[in-house]
Design an enzyme around this catalytic site. Sequence first.
Site, PDB file in Angstrom:
ATOM      1  N   HIS A 127       0.832  -1.211   0.000  1.00  0.00           N
ATOM      2  CA  HIS A 127       0.000   0.000   0.000  1.00  0.00           C
ATOM      3  C   HIS A 127       0.866   1.261   0.000  1.00  0.00           C
ATOM      4  O   HIS A 127       1.809   1.369   0.793  1.00  0.00           O
ATOM      5  CB  HIS A 127      -0.908  -0.013   1.240  1.00  0.00           C
ATOM      6  CG  HIS A 127      -1.762   1.206   1.370  1.00  0.00           C
ATOM      7  ND1 HIS A 127      -1.967   1.855   2.569  1.00  0.00           N
ATOM      8  CD2 HIS A 127      -2.450   1.911   0.437  1.00  0.00           C
ATOM      9  CE1 HIS A 127      -2.763   2.895   2.374  1.00  0.00           C
ATOM     10  NE2 HIS A 127      -3.067   2.959   1.092  1.00  0.00           N
TER      11      HIS A 127
HETATM   12 CA    CA Z   1       0.455  -0.353  -4.289  1.00  0.00          CA
END
Ligand code: CA
Length: 393
Positions: free
Chosen positions: A184
């Site tokens: 992320h």
């Molecule tokens: Ca990513």
Amino acid sequence: ESGITKPKGYNVSFHCNPEMEKHHFGMTHPMKPWRLTLSKSLIYSYGMSFAMDNYISRAATYEELATFHSTDYLDFLGTVLPEPVPRDLENQNPDLKFNLGGSDCPLFDGLYDYCSMSAGGALDAARKLVSHQSDIAIAWGGGLHHAHKAEASGFCYINDIVVAILELLRYHPRVLYIDIDVHHGDGVEEAFFSTDRVMTVSFHKYDPNNFFPGTGALDDNGPKSEQNPGSHHALNVPLNDGITDEQYAMLFDTIIGQIVEKFRPTAIALQCGADSLAGDRLGRFNLQVQGHGACVAFCKRMNLPLLLFGGGGYTPRNVARAWAYETALAVGVDDKINDYIPSHTPWRDQFRHDTLFPTLEQILGEPRVNRNTQKRLQEMIQHVTEQLRFVQA
Ligand code: CA
Ligand code: ZLV
Ligand code: ZN
């Protein structure tokens, strides 16, 4: 001999710093700056330097880094010394400040130089775009998306992406940030939580308890409040193990297509972390070089100034294949490199573990079980569509 020449009226600039690649995080650390050297070895062997403007990037200045990072943090980063004894991998030592010196973010020789060179390449690339000297600018040494304003995280110390996007924002009203690293893009997301001039979208493996950094759920769309212009401008596409090229392309094209239509960015910044490839030491996906590269090709078709960053990528020969292919896509010579790796390529033997005649098309690593259902992918598209109802360019 490869017949690669510079396309007329279309400029790609390539920003690297050979000094950066010489740094070492430590023997057992998965981040190997040397993968950048291996990538360039392929890129140059195919003759691609003749089709681009090539620059040795400079180190970013303290003032440039301070456009995002706190001066307390920068001052400390500039003075910490390498640890005499490398710390045990499992032994997280919390007594150092700013999360520096743990096993994820070790203190190594020349750390500050390494960080400022990574950011320097990203900034040089951004400046080529804003001055219209480049249509696509490439900084494979950048893409360190986890670094926070005053904290190192996940192998990242300086957030070159944030620094480069801040430069784009001096001239561009709206920037779209896309992150295809398997992790992320939390640092970039957080940096732009409160502005509607940057939309961030990260595709990543999501498992809050077992996969770093644990953030980036589908309904994490930034602090929600009437006063926050940035709400609904952080999008997340949380995925499970084993996603394939076909599924990824369907999601990417649908979601990015909708975003470009609604948000109308004037520039795109794409983090091309190569740990989303199959066979990556830390990754979980089944993407091939083609599927990963399809994201670059899609962004290029949007016909907007495009900044390409590197990022993760822990199986060096796969990283090199992906970034060489993506450099070729940027330049528009991808049809010319799906051939044997040239015989004069330095470190050619690095690519010969798998078959005698490796090509860029070969399957990378053992495939993982695909745990992404079509139903879940449709739900994610649905959620993004709903978020975009709140977005007005
Ligand atoms: Ca990513
Ligand atoms: O690719 O690490 O899981 C951009 C990027 O996105 C963790 N770190 C932290 C949280 C608690 N831990 C464990 C600490 C481990 C420290 C050493 C490794 C050493 C050997 C092999 C793998 C790892 C490792 N570390 C795997 N995953 C982690 C993550 C950080 C991932 C950063 C991804 C960076 C460049
Ligand atoms: Zn990663």
